[in-house]
Structures are given as structure tokens and as C-alpha cells.
Motif scaffolding. Structure first.
Motif, PDB file in Angstrom:
ATOM      1  N   ILE A  21       0.840  -1.199   0.000  1.00 25.71           N
ATOM      2  CA  ILE A  21       0.000   0.000   0.000  1.00 25.71           C
ATOM      3  C   ILE A  21       0.877   1.253   0.000  1.00 25.71           C
ATOM      4  CG2 ILE A  21      -0.206   0.038   2.533  1.00 25.71           C
ATOM      5  CD1 ILE A  21      -3.185   0.893   2.085  1.00 25.71           C
ATOM      6  N   GLY A  22       0.505   2.192  -0.860  1.00 25.05           N
ATOM      7  CA  GLY A  22       1.241   3.449  -0.933  1.00 25.05           C
ATOM      8  C   GLY A  22       2.383   3.459  -1.928  1.00 25.05           C
ATOM      9  N   LYS A  23       2.762   2.298  -2.436  1.00 28.07           N
ATOM     10  CA  LYS A  23       3.925   2.175  -3.327  1.00 28.07           C
ATOM     11  C   LYS A  23       3.650   2.824  -4.689  1.00 28.07           C
ATOM     12  CE  LYS A  23       7.812  -0.135  -4.535  1.00 28.07           C
ATOM     13  NZ  LYS A  23       9.071  -0.011  -3.800  1.00 28.07           N
ATOM     14  N   LYS A  24       4.604   3.557  -5.164  1.00 27.11           N
ATOM     15  CA  LYS A  24       4.524   4.136  -6.504  1.00 27.11           C
ATOM     16  C   LYS A  24       4.626   3.013  -7.524  1.00 27.11           C
ATOM     17  CE  LYS A  24       6.875   7.625  -9.333  1.00 27.11           C
ATOM     18  NZ  LYS A  24       7.933   8.657  -9.289  1.00 27.11           N
ATOM     19  N   TYR A 209     -14.611   1.111   7.715  1.00 29.90           N
ATOM     20  CA  TYR A 209     -13.249   0.788   8.131  1.00 29.90           C
ATOM     21  C   TYR A 209     -13.151   0.822   9.658  1.00 29.90           C
ATOM     22  CZ  TYR A 209      -8.128   1.175   8.455  1.00 29.90           C
ATOM     23  OH  TYR A 209      -6.809   0.986   8.758  1.00 29.90           O
ATOM     24  N   ARG A 226      -3.392  -7.223   9.468  1.00 35.28           N
ATOM     25  CA  ARG A 226      -3.377  -5.800   9.147  1.00 35.28           C
ATOM     26  C   ARG A 226      -4.729  -5.459   8.512  1.00 35.28           C
ATOM     27  NH1 ARG A 226       2.766  -4.659   7.032  1.00 35.28           N
ATOM     28  NH2 ARG A 226       1.901  -2.620   6.564  1.00 35.28           N
ATOM     29  N   VAL A 227      -5.297  -4.362   8.959  1.00 37.65           N
ATOM     30  CA  VAL A 227      -6.628  -3.944   8.512  1.00 37.65           C
ATOM     31  C   VAL A 227      -6.464  -2.655   7.723  1.00 37.65           C
ATOM     32  CG1 VAL A 227      -8.996  -3.493   9.246  1.00 37.65           C
ATOM     33  CG2 VAL A 227      -7.469  -4.811  10.740  1.00 37.65           C
ATOM     34  N   LEU A 228      -6.879  -2.668   6.477  1.00 34.80           N
ATOM     35  CA  LEU A 228      -6.627  -1.508   5.622  1.00 34.80           C
ATOM     36  C   LEU A 228      -7.848  -1.131   4.790  1.00 34.80           C
ATOM     37  CD1 LEU A 228      -3.045  -2.369   4.252  1.00 34.80           C
ATOM     38  CD2 LEU A 228      -3.637  -0.552   5.867  1.00 34.80           C
ATOM     39  N   LEU A 231      -7.012   2.985  -0.355  1.00 31.58           N
ATOM     40  CA  LEU A 231      -6.675   4.417  -0.384  1.00 31.58           C
ATOM     41  C   LEU A 231      -7.114   5.085  -1.682  1.00 31.58           C
ATOM     42  CD1 LEU A 231      -3.112   4.427   1.175  1.00 31.58           C
ATOM     43  CD2 LEU A 231      -5.285   5.022   2.265  1.00 31.58           C
TER      44      LEU A 231
ATOM     45  N   GLY B  18       3.031   4.407   8.322  1.00 33.79           N
ATOM     46  CA  GLY B  18       4.368   3.841   8.173  1.00 33.79           C
ATOM     47  C   GLY B  18       4.411   2.379   7.773  1.00 33.79           C
ATOM     48  N   MET B  19       5.548   1.753   8.077  1.00 35.74           N
ATOM     49  CA  MET B  19       5.905   0.453   7.521  1.00 35.74           C
ATOM     50  C   MET B  19       4.971  -0.687   7.930  1.00 35.74           C
ATOM     51  SD  MET B  19       9.332  -0.256   9.829  1.00 35.74           S
ATOM     52  CE  MET B  19       9.940  -1.723   9.007  1.00 35.74           C
ATOM     53  N   VAL B  20       4.286  -0.568   9.066  1.00 40.90           N
ATOM     54  CA  VAL B  20       3.324  -1.615   9.420  1.00 40.90           C
ATOM     55  C   VAL B  20       1.913  -1.032   9.522  1.00 40.90           C
ATOM     56  CG1 VAL B  20       4.785  -3.437  10.351  1.00 40.90           C
ATOM     57  CG2 VAL B  20       4.206  -1.506  11.806  1.00 40.90           C
ATOM     58  N   ILE B  21       1.630  -0.108   8.621  1.00 43.08           N
ATOM     59  CA  ILE B  21       0.311   0.522   8.580  1.00 43.08           C
ATOM     60  C   ILE B  21      -0.783  -0.554   8.583  1.00 43.08           C
ATOM     61  CG2 ILE B  21       0.287   0.690   6.031  1.00 43.08           C
ATOM     62  CD1 ILE B  21      -1.066   3.481   6.412  1.00 43.08           C
ATOM     63  N   GLY B  22      -1.794  -0.341   9.421  1.00 42.55           N
ATOM     64  CA  GLY B  22      -2.920  -1.266   9.486  1.00 42.55           C
ATOM     65  C   GLY B  22      -2.755  -2.378  10.509  1.00 42.55           C
ATOM     66  N   LEU B 206      -7.097  14.277   2.833  1.00 41.80           N
ATOM     67  CA  LEU B 206      -7.153  13.504   1.582  1.00 41.80           C
ATOM     68  C   LEU B 206      -6.754  14.370   0.394  1.00 41.80           C
ATOM     69  CD1 LEU B 206     -10.311  11.245   2.077  1.00 41.80           C
ATOM     70  CD2 LEU B 206      -7.923  10.498   1.957  1.00 41.80           C
ATOM     71  N   TYR B 209      -3.066  14.618   0.586  1.00 36.55           N
ATOM     72  CA  TYR B 209      -2.507  13.318   0.193  1.00 36.55           C
ATOM     73  C   TYR B 209      -2.499  13.198  -1.331  1.00 36.55           C
ATOM     74  CZ  TYR B 209      -2.019   8.208  -0.042  1.00 36.55           C
ATOM     75  OH  TYR B 209      -1.603   6.931  -0.330  1.00 36.55           O
ATOM     76  N   ILE B 213       0.748  12.719  -3.736  1.00 38.23           N
ATOM     77  CA  ILE B 213       0.842  11.638  -4.731  1.00 38.23           C
ATOM     78  C   ILE B 213       1.146  12.235  -6.106  1.00 38.23           C
ATOM     79  CG2 ILE B 213      -0.446   9.853  -5.985  1.00 38.23           C
ATOM     80  CD1 ILE B 213      -2.116   9.456  -3.396  1.00 38.23           C
ATOM     81  N   VAL B 225       9.454   4.977  -3.525  1.00 34.20           N
ATOM     82  CA  VAL B 225       8.890   5.355  -2.230  1.00 34.20           C
ATOM     83  C   VAL B 225       7.477   4.810  -2.058  1.00 34.20           C
ATOM     84  CG1 VAL B 225      10.183   7.502  -2.103  1.00 34.20           C
ATOM     85  CG2 VAL B 225       7.887   7.494  -3.113  1.00 34.20           C
ATOM     86  N   ARG B 226       7.026   4.882  -0.824  1.00 35.46           N
ATOM     87  CA  ARG B 226       5.621   4.655  -0.525  1.00 35.46           C
ATOM     88  C   ARG B 226       5.053   5.933   0.082  1.00 35.46           C
ATOM     89  NH1 ARG B 226       5.483  -1.556   1.699  1.00 35.46           N
ATOM     90  NH2 ARG B 226       3.307  -1.041   2.078  1.00 35.46           N
ATOM     91  N   VAL B 227       3.885   6.323  -0.411  1.00 38.23           N
ATOM     92  CA  VAL B 227       3.252   7.571   0.009  1.00 38.23           C
ATOM     93  C   VAL B 227       1.994   7.211   0.784  1.00 38.23           C
ATOM     94  CG1 VAL B 227       2.433   9.825  -0.779  1.00 38.23           C
ATOM     95  CG2 VAL B 227       4.014   8.519  -2.219  1.00 38.23           C
ATOM     96  N   LEU B 228       1.915   7.642   2.029  1.00 38.85           N
ATOM     97  CA  LEU B 228       0.796   7.213   2.873  1.00 38.85           C
ATOM     98  C   LEU B 228       0.210   8.379   3.672  1.00 38.85           C
ATOM     99  CD1 LEU B 228       2.219   3.843   4.296  1.00 38.85           C
ATOM    100  CD2 LEU B 228       0.348   4.095   2.649  1.00 38.85           C
ATOM    101  N   PRO B 229      -1.083   8.270   3.956  1.00 45.30           N
ATOM    102  CA  PRO B 229      -1.701   9.206   4.903  1.00 45.30           C
ATOM    103  C   PRO B 229      -1.577   8.617   6.314  1.00 45.30           C
ATOM    104  CG  PRO B 229      -3.390   7.802   3.991  1.00 45.30           C
ATOM    105  CD  PRO B 229      -2.069   7.318   3.433  1.00 45.30           C
ATOM    106  N   LEU B 231      -3.806   6.941   8.773  1.00 47.38           N
ATOM    107  CA  LEU B 231      -5.164   6.375   8.780  1.00 47.38           C
ATOM    108  C   LEU B 231      -5.919   6.720  10.054  1.00 47.38           C
ATOM    109  CD1 LEU B 231      -4.540   2.843   7.269  1.00 47.38           C
ATOM    110  CD2 LEU B 231      -5.483   4.863   6.136  1.00 47.38           C
TER     111      LEU B 231
END
Ligand code: SF4
Ligand code: SF4
Lengths: 242, 242
Positions: A21-24, A209, A226-228, A231, B18-22, B206, B209, B213, B225-229, B231
């Protein structure tokens, strides 16, 4: 080179869901599915409605098109469908992408094995819960997980279950119990795949969510998940090609 | 056992960034920070406003409290601050958690090294961009990344930069260039850490965000990269303890 039926090539954008998630990334969407999920958000890949948009492309055609629209703006490609695992010859595309140092993600529901699964950097297996009206062939799914384990691919693999209702939730728990070694992602289902009111959709999805989070955090059998949300749906609603 | 200054213990909830989002997790928030970022969303950990809420706890006290409120509902704990890397004795808590088969995530801005960094399962280093009014000591940050590399911890490490403006964006690019081997997460900054109108906050975040993006996908120097809000902010706004 053989031909691959392609419905969309777009990007760069971000992956809106699941393990990266979030990866370009760029997206390649293949046509055709062996399922017909009740709430499919990509029904145009298999219901005939976009039949005229399907283009038969070689791996090289696809790579050229990716470079044409993505230029130097990407090093990651996500292949989705439909069910790309219907296509044995997808290995030609995957190999070509790897030769060009592109990472490859792929999503499939786990109804078919392909040997090229072991080449995928981010493989999402998303078995479909009861609300889809599909039924999971666990003999096949077991074999897929078994093969991936044998090939030492668990670090590149995740399971993802979309949750619409209680039966789906129970199904997801069953998946988690059956394959405890694989990271499990729960995703909020989008009931309104044709809705065009984004603000409304966003607030509905965020509410759902929150409800899913509330449920999971109180469930001692789902500690390891993990709950997502999706996006891209929060940001762009149901628009295609973003 | 020595004492650790704790401001909040809560959960289970999900990690919102971040890296373990969710990820389903419990949170332990330590008091004290060597920074004072202009937009700090946890200023109560260091600005004196919650001074009376700080409790000096041993590792065992913290573990007991986690079990008291989390029961059997968790196997992952996130330590945040403030800057938990100020606390040399945090290793006592980390060891105790590991003994109980709990995975440990931790976030710090990268201004101090602690030997226990090598015990963290999900380590987020979040150097602060110019809008924070802080300045990064790159000699220290280099050393931290170097140590983690030496200890073969890159798979457990990520970098995260919060982006508020153009200067922050350029700073994030510099971080990506300097440490290309570490996964880089860009996160939308929340300008309104005290706002109470959730709907408004959600739509603002949003929009920001989406803008981030748009920027990243057109930038060939930020392909990886990973682009995240955040949550949790989308779901709960600026509420504490969720
Ligand atoms: S498996 Fe995927 S593409 Fe196929 S019908 Fe179901 S949701 Fe749609
Ligand atoms: S480093 Fe973190 S806790 Fe410390 S002031 Fe900055 S944002 Fe706040």
C-alpha cells in the motif's frame, strides 16, 4: 512472442491497497476472469462491457507502452485483472520487466497456479469470501500456498480478504487459521462500486473501516492481521485509470 | 528494575502509519523529547502540559498494564514518544516483550542511537524536515543507519518523512538519495493537530494526500517510495488514545 489480453495500462500512481500500500507503481490490467464476484470492482474485465477495449499485446508491446506513458517515472509494475493467473504466458512479461530491473506485484484470487508465481516480488492471493457468491476451492489454494512455501516465497506473499459482512469476517478468520504463516490483510469492501459521490463514499468507507477495526481489535483470534482501507477509493472514488 | 517515564498505554488499535500501517497493535508512549517540532502532534509528551500524567513504571509494570487492558488481544506493541531513544533502559521492556513473544515496533527521529535498536522488529526512523524548525544531525543519522546495516537490520528498518511543504519535499528527496538502501515512506503532514471537525480534517488530509501523490508520481527521483496518509487521523481525527 505470444499475446496477452490487456484492458488497461496506466500510471504512475500509487498502489491503494494490500501489502505494498502506498507504493509508486504502474498498472497493467489483464482481461478475463474465471470468477464473477457479485461486487467485482473490475467487472468490465470479464462481463463483456469493455470487450472492444481489449488489446492483444506481446510482452514487448506492453513494456513499450509502459515506457511510453511512464517514462523514467517508475520501477514497480502491478499486474491485476480480472485474473492474471489465467495467463500462462505472462511469464514473458514478468521476465522482460525483471530484465529491466522493474519490481513486479500481482494479485490473483488463488484459483489457479502458475509457475511464474515464484518470480513475483509482491504476490497477493485474495481468496473471495461468501458475499462474492463464489466458492473457494481449498484444494487448489492449499496447493498454491504449499508451492510458494516450497519455493521459499513466503516473504513475497500475502493473503488479502475483502470483508463485507459477518460471513466474510468468519471466512477471513478461517483463512488466517489455515495459513498462519502468511501475512493476512483484511480490507474493507466497497459496496458502491458505481457511486459517483466521492465525499459520501469516503465517509461511508471510513465508517466501515472503523467498524472493521473495532471488530478485529476485540477478537483474540485475529491478533496477527493488518486492517486496511482502499486508499485510491478514498482519494479518487470509483474513477478508473488512477 | 529501573523506571521508564510513560505517558500513555492504550490499545489494541491499529497502527495508522508507516511500515506496518494497518497492523493490530498496542501503544506505549514514553515521555520526553530532545526535539520540539513546530507541528508536533504529541507535544504533551514534552511541553509540560501533561506533566502530571507521566508515570514512572518498570518494564514489568508496563507489561502488566498492557495485559490488563489488552488481555489476549495483541501480539504486537508499538513504542512511541516523545523520543523513546532517549531511554537507555528501554531494553528491559523490549526484552520482556520479546520473552512473551510480542513483536515490537518503535519510532524515533534518529537523533540518538541505542544498542536496543537491533532488537526492534519494525524500526521507523523519522528524521524531521525543515518545517519542524529542527535541524538534522546527519553525522548521527549516518551512524545509526551504518550501525543498523552492520547488524543486518535493514529488513526491519524504514525511513519516514512527514511532508508539509516544498522544502520538506526536497529534504525527503535528500534522505532518499543519502540512504537508498532503506525503504522510504512519505507521509502527509497534519497542519491542524488540534482541530476537532473530523469531516473537514479528513477532506483536507485527503486533498493534501492527493497533491503529494501527484507530485511524487511525476518525480523520477522518487520512484522507490511509498506515500501514505495517517489512517488514524482519517478515522478518528485528533483524538488521543485510539
Ligand atoms: S476474482 Fe477479482 S476480477 Fe474476478 S470477478 Fe472476482 S473481484 Fe472481479
Ligand atoms: S521528534 Fe516527534 S515527539 Fe519530538 S517534538 Fe518532534 S514530532 Fe514531537
Amino acid at each position: 512472442m505470444s499475446k496477452i489480453p490487456v484492458l488497461e495500462i496506466f500510471g504512475p500512481t500509487i498502489q491503494g491497497e494490500g501489502m505494498v500500500i502506498g507504493k509508486k507503481t504502474m498498472f497493467v490490467r489483464t482481461a478475463g476472469c474465471d470468477y464473477s464476484c457479485s461486487w467485482c470492482d473490475s467487472a468490465f474485465t470479464w462481463d463483456g462491457s469493455a470487450k472492444d477495449e481489449i488489446v492483444q499485446m506481446t510482452a514487448e508491446d506492453i513494456w513499450n507502452r509502459l515506457k511510453e506513458i511512464g517514462g523514467d517515472l517508475f520501477n514497480h509494475v502491478t499486474i491485476s485483472g480480472g485474473n492474471p493467473a489465467l495467463l500462462k504466458n505472462l511469464n514473458e512479461l514478468i521476465n522482460l520487466l525483471k530484465q529491466n530491473e522493474i519490481e513486479v506485484a500481482l494479485e490473483t484470487q488463488g484459483s489457479r497456479w502458475q509457475d511464474w508465481f515464484t518470480q513475483i516480488d509482491d504476490l497477493t492471493i485474495s481468496p473471495k469470501p461468501p458475499s462474492s457468491n463464489m466458492s473457494t476451492d481449498f484444494a487448489i489454494l492449499d496447493r498454491i500456498i504449499h508451492n510458494l512455501t516450497d519455493h521459499n516465497r513466503l516473504e513475497q506473499t500475502s493473503l488479502k480478504v475483502v470483508i463485507f459482512d459477518e460471513a466474510d469476517y468468519q471466512y477471513a478468520k478461517g483463512i488466517g487459521e489455515r495459513y498462519p504463516q502468511i501475512p493476512l490483510y483484511l480490507q474493507v469492501g466497497n459496496r458502491d462500486v458505481h457511486g459517483e459521490d466521492i465525499d459520501n463514499l469516503t465517509s461511508t468507507l471510513l465508517n466501515q473501516y472503523e467498524q472493521l477495526i473495532d471488530r478485529v481489535v476485540q477478537d483474540d483470534e485475529l491478533n496477527n492481521v493488518r486492517v486496511l482501507p482502499q486508499l485510491h477509493t478514498l482519494v479518487w472514488g470509483n474513477k478508473r485509470g488512477v
